[in-house]
Scaffold this motif. Structure first.
Motif, PDB file in Angstrom:
ATOM      1  N   SER A  86       0.769  -1.314   0.269  1.00 47.42           N
ATOM      2  CA  SER A  86       0.076   0.257  -0.075  1.00 47.42           C
ATOM      3  C   SER A  86       0.832   1.231   0.122  1.00 47.42           C
ATOM      4  CB  SER A  86      -0.876  -0.166   1.445  1.00 47.42           C
ATOM      5  OG  SER A  86      -0.188   0.088   2.384  1.00 47.42           O
ATOM      6  N   LYS A  87       2.455   1.357   0.415  1.00 45.81           N
ATOM      7  CA  LYS A  87       2.709   2.673   0.263  1.00 45.81           C
ATOM      8  C   LYS A  87       3.962   2.542  -1.088  1.00 45.81           C
ATOM      9  CE  LYS A  87       2.560   2.911   5.473  1.00 45.81           C
ATOM     10  NZ  LYS A  87       3.775   3.435   6.052  1.00 45.81           N
ATOM     11  N   VAL A  88       4.187   1.745  -1.315  1.00 46.76           N
ATOM     12  CA  VAL A  88       5.149   1.275  -2.674  1.00 46.76           C
ATOM     13  C   VAL A  88       5.015   1.681  -3.746  1.00 46.76           C
ATOM     14  CG1 VAL A  88       7.256  -0.209  -3.683  1.00 46.76           C
ATOM     15  CG2 VAL A  88       6.702  -0.356  -0.748  1.00 46.76           C
ATOM     16  N   VAL A  89       5.446   2.341  -4.110  1.00 50.28           N
ATOM     17  CA  VAL A  89       4.915   3.161  -5.995  1.00 50.28           C
ATOM     18  C   VAL A  89       5.835   2.489  -6.679  1.00 50.28           C
ATOM     19  CG1 VAL A  89       3.374   4.445  -7.606  1.00 50.28           C
ATOM     20  CG2 VAL A  89       3.174   4.505  -4.930  1.00 50.28           C
ATOM     21  N   ILE A  90       6.127   2.107  -8.138  1.00 51.84           N
ATOM     22  CA  ILE A  90       7.940   1.468  -8.670  1.00 51.84           C
ATOM     23  C   ILE A  90       6.696   2.149 -10.213  1.00 51.84           C
ATOM     24  CG2 ILE A  90       8.673  -0.310  -9.841  1.00 51.84           C
ATOM     25  CD1 ILE A  90       7.929  -0.874  -6.982  1.00 51.84           C
ATOM     26  N   TYR A  91       8.608   3.354 -10.368  1.00 54.19           N
ATOM     27  CA  TYR A  91       8.482   3.822 -11.293  1.00 54.19           C
ATOM     28  C   TYR A  91       9.421   3.158 -12.242  1.00 54.19           C
ATOM     29  CZ  TYR A  91       5.490   7.393  -9.252  1.00 54.19           C
ATOM     30  OH  TYR A  91       4.709   8.237  -8.221  1.00 54.19           O
ATOM     31  N   THR A  92       8.413   3.146 -13.457  1.00 56.96           N
ATOM     32  CA  THR A  92      10.089   2.522 -14.777  1.00 56.96           C
ATOM     33  C   THR A  92      10.210   4.094 -15.588  1.00 56.96           C
ATOM     34  OG1 THR A  92      10.145   1.214 -16.533  1.00 56.96           O
ATOM     35  CG2 THR A  92       8.204   1.583 -16.434  1.00 56.96           C
ATOM     36  N   PRO A  93      11.153   4.167 -16.001  1.00 54.28           N
ATOM     37  CA  PRO A  93      11.520   5.592 -17.131  1.00 54.28           C
ATOM     38  C   PRO A  93      11.538   4.402 -18.675  1.00 54.28           C
ATOM     39  CG  PRO A  93      13.633   4.710 -15.658  1.00 54.28           C
ATOM     40  CD  PRO A  93      12.640   3.769 -15.897  1.00 54.28           C
ATOM     41  N   SER A  94      11.339   3.398 -18.754  1.00 55.85           N
ATOM     42  CA  SER A  94      11.532   2.904 -20.152  1.00 55.85           C
ATOM     43  C   SER A  94       9.802   3.112 -20.587  1.00 55.85           C
ATOM     44  CB  SER A  94      11.858   1.294 -19.986  1.00 55.85           C
ATOM     45  OG  SER A  94      13.559   1.615 -19.160  1.00 55.85           O
TER      46      SER A  94
ATOM     47  N   ILE B  82       8.794  -3.198 -21.174  1.00 62.57           N
ATOM     48  CA  ILE B  82      10.188  -3.621 -20.841  1.00 62.57           C
ATOM     49  C   ILE B  82      10.179  -3.753 -19.228  1.00 62.57           C
ATOM     50  CG2 ILE B  82      12.200  -2.381 -20.650  1.00 62.57           C
ATOM     51  CD1 ILE B  82      12.586  -1.069 -22.778  1.00 62.57           C
ATOM     52  N   ASN B  83       9.564  -3.179 -18.831  1.00 66.38           N
ATOM     53  CA  ASN B  83       9.615  -3.587 -16.982  1.00 66.38           C
ATOM     54  C   ASN B  83       7.250  -3.475 -16.696  1.00 66.38           C
ATOM     55  OD1 ASN B  83       9.290  -3.361 -14.621  1.00 66.38           O
ATOM     56  ND2 ASN B  83      10.414  -1.653 -14.230  1.00 66.38           N
ATOM     57  N   PRO B  84       7.617  -4.675 -16.387  1.00 72.83           N
ATOM     58  CA  PRO B  84       5.960  -4.824 -16.681  1.00 72.83           C
ATOM     59  C   PRO B  84       5.459  -4.905 -15.242  1.00 72.83           C
ATOM     60  CG  PRO B  84       6.944  -6.493 -17.384  1.00 72.83           C
ATOM     61  CD  PRO B  84       7.835  -5.572 -17.245  1.00 72.83           C
TER      62      PRO B  84
ATOM     63  N   ASP C 275      12.872   2.551 -11.009  1.00 70.29           N
ATOM     64  CA  ASP C 275      13.235   1.016 -11.030  1.00 70.29           C
ATOM     65  C   ASP C 275      13.691   1.002 -12.885  1.00 70.29           C
ATOM     66  OD1 ASP C 275      13.672  -1.352 -12.529  1.00 70.29           O
ATOM     67  OD2 ASP C 275      11.871  -2.664 -11.539  1.00 70.29           O
ATOM     68  N   MET C 276      15.060   1.611 -12.627  1.00 71.00           N
ATOM     69  CA  MET C 276      15.340   1.574 -13.592  1.00 71.00           C
ATOM     70  C   MET C 276      15.698   0.630 -15.467  1.00 71.00           C
ATOM     71  SD  MET C 276      17.306   5.705 -13.070  1.00 71.00           S
ATOM     72  CE  MET C 276      18.533   4.714 -11.594  1.00 71.00           C
ATOM     73  N   LYS C 277      15.683  -0.625 -14.790  1.00 77.30           N
ATOM     74  CA  LYS C 277      16.112  -2.047 -15.564  1.00 77.30           C
ATOM     75  C   LYS C 277      15.490  -1.460 -16.690  1.00 77.30           C
ATOM     76  CE  LYS C 277      13.532  -5.006 -15.035  1.00 77.30           C
ATOM     77  NZ  LYS C 277      12.380  -5.715 -13.414  1.00 77.30           N
ATOM     78  N   GLY C 278      16.791  -1.754 -17.822  1.00 78.57           N
ATOM     79  CA  GLY C 278      16.719  -1.430 -19.122  1.00 78.57           C
ATOM     80  C   GLY C 278      17.339   0.330 -19.753  1.00 78.57           C
ATOM     81  N   ALA C 279      17.326   0.916 -18.707  1.00 82.31           N
ATOM     82  CA  ALA C 279      18.223   2.205 -18.946  1.00 82.31           C
ATOM     83  C   ALA C 279      19.316   2.301 -19.401  1.00 82.31           C
ATOM     84  CB  ALA C 279      17.525   3.018 -17.851  1.00 82.31           C
TER      85      ALA C 279
END
Ligand SMILES: Nc1ncnc2c1ncn2[C@@H]1O[C@H](COP(=O)(O)OP(=O)(O)OP(=O)(O)O)[C@@H](O)[C@H]1O
Ligand SMILES: [Mg+2]
Length: 495
Positions: A191-199, A203-205, A304-308
């Protein structure tokens, strides 16, 4: 009755002494010795020197005087003085261990909880340094859980996508068995964690939202920070942007590319190439992610910069840091903790690779505390992290380090290091850390508590991807726009 540990014998100095061991004793065990002048003195077993004779060497930690200061005895112990195992209360009082606050783990080998003051972490920065696989991210996870429990906003720069598992409770049976010992229960922070992707979501499901930076009105300085340009190239960029500015109030990177391409100089191609590459990442947008959204009470935002690619990651860190630092100064966002994993990539030491994010991170390290912006820097290569950043951290968590360059860097940068501590950190077992903090009298070994939430190293069931369909379609449109952009670029280049 106190448990006897041995009797003073052999070499006796003001800081260390030898003693003959009676019964069982282990390294790092805390001991106490009576001194006529100062009363009980706390010590710690550094090594068991001779296994057959059972001789040990102990360091003298000291005693608390009536003002509460940790003092060192002024006289040496005489041979024959009895050495006892130290009791809990005496250890707690002498080391100045506080109860309540950020719960990190147990004093190694003892049933004594180690807590850090919340303010200590947020206002005075913290670093976690150790070789790869020694438990840095795990320990960072423990700190993050504790901060989340206290509703402190967190912004986590996560190059490998390791922190999304904070959402789920720890399912490891082995670790669950240890939870009782540490007095904790499993818990996920979905409820507190939000994942952001720059891709994007393909790439980041696992991401919840897209992370975008402002692509409108990019200045020459901002672009220059990103690309290594020659004077001639810089001149073209200046001229192009100035011309656009005289024509319109708002402009996109697309328009910069167009204008630069119109230049007669062949120096333009390199600029066009860089601008195109940046645009193709899809990171630039006219509806950028706002810092007021990223830094919010009761929320941990994970970038979450996976893929950048690495340069883009540095650009993202640079932009985020610049904006949140300004935002904090102006009171637009609440006090918070900025977590930088793989810090050597974002604030490298001089002589190593350059990063556009270096200066702003150095500024945050030296000035962030004034504005309630705490830093948690994590790295497996202490020697490669800007020592200006490391030296600003008042809490240091060091796990196992074996690389001689890294050990040397730690010794140069940290006051409390000594040759004994250097030896110590080469041998630290997994899950144990050397903790130095201004709120504790001297560095101590801490058995880091098990995680309440899942640690990122392990496989975790992802959320269903369905809910992101809508945005995916938008993404595909972006991609075709990019393709179109590329086509027209080629046409321009040819024509
Ligand atoms: N305190 C601990 N209790 C239990 N297990 C731990 C603890 N610390 C680390 N581990 C285990 O050790 C492994 C490595 O830990 P972690 O991923 O934190 O290492 P790291 O130092 O971040 O490595 P890298 O440099 O590769 O990022 C993990 O799989 C984790 O389960
Ligand atoms: Mg890690």
């Amino acid at each position: 009755m106190y448990k006897l540990a041995g009797t003073v014998s052999g070499d006796v100095g003001l800081h260390e002494f030898d003693f003959t061991v009676t019964g069982d004793l282990r390294r790092n065990e805390y001991i106490k010795i009576w001194n006529e002048l100062d009363g009980w003195i706390l010590g710690r077993v550094m090594s068991i020197v001779d296994v057959t004779e059972k001789t040990a060497t102990a360091e003298i930690i000291g005693y608390k005087d009536e003002r509460g200061f940790l003092m060192q005895p002024q006289s040496t112990f005489t041979h024959g003085t009895k050495v006892f195992k130290a009791d809990q209360t005496f250890i707690i009082e002498t080391l100045g261990l506080k109860s309540g606050g950020i719960y990190l783990g147990m004093l190694e080998g003892r049933n004594i909880q180690v807590h850090l003051k919340k303010e200590e972490l947020i206002q005075k920065h913290c670093s976690i340094l150790a070789k790869t696989g020694s438990g840095k991210s795990y320990t960072a996870g423990v700190l993050i859980e504790e901060l989340l429990e206290r509703n402190i906003p967190l912004l986590i720069i996560d190059p490998h996508g390791e922190y999304l598992t904070l959402k789920y409770e720890n399912k490891s049976e082995e670790e669950r068995r240890q939870m009782e010992k540490y007095g904790i229960t499993p818990k996920g922070y979905a409820s507190k964690v939000v994942i952001y992707t720059p891709s994007n979501f393909s790439i980041n499901p696992a991401a919840d939202k897209l992370f975008r930076i402002d692509g409108i009105n990019l200045s020459v300085n901002e672009l220059y920070d990103l690309f290594p340009l020659t004077d001639a190239q810089l001149g073209i960029l200046y001229q192009s942007i100035n011309e656009i500015k005289s024509e319109k109030e708002f402009y996109t990177v697309e328009e910069i590319i167009k204008k630069v391409s119109e230049s007669r100089s062949s120096a333009k191609w390199r600029i066009v190439h860089f601008l195109e590459r940046t645009r193709e990442t899809g990171i630039l947008s006219d509806s950028p992610t706002r810092i007021e959204e990223l830094v919010e009470v009761n929320k941990a935002s994970i970038i979450d910069m996976k893929g950048a690619d690495p340069k883009l990651q540095q650009l993202i860190v640079y932009r985020i840091c610049k904006e949140v630092f300004e935002g904090r100064k102006m009171g637009k966002i609440p006090p918070f903790m900025l977590v930088i994993e793989e810090a050597h990539n974002f604030c490298p030491e001089k002589g190593f690779e350059k990063a556009v994010s270096s200066n702003i991170l150095r500024t945050i390290a030296s000035e962030g505390r004034k504005f309630g912006l705490g830093l948690l820097v994590i790295s497996q290569r202490p020697a490669r992290v800007d020592k200006n950043v490391i030296s600003q951290c008042n809490t240091q968590i060091i796990l196992r380090v074996t690389n001689p360059n890294d050990i040397r860097a730690l010794s140069r940068g940290l006051e409390f290091m000594s040759s004994e501590i250097e030896e110590e950190i080469k041998r630290i077992p997994q899950g144990v850390a050397l903790l130095s903090s201004t709120s504790i009298e001297m560095p101590i070994m801490v058995d880091i508590r098990v995680r309440r939430s899942e640690h990122g190293g392990r496989a975790v069931e992802m959320e269903p991807v369905e809910k992101k369909k809508e945005v995916r379609i938008k993404d595909m449109r972006n991609t075709s726009e990019e393709k179109e952009g590329k086509r027209s670029m080629i046409a321009r280049l040819l024509g």
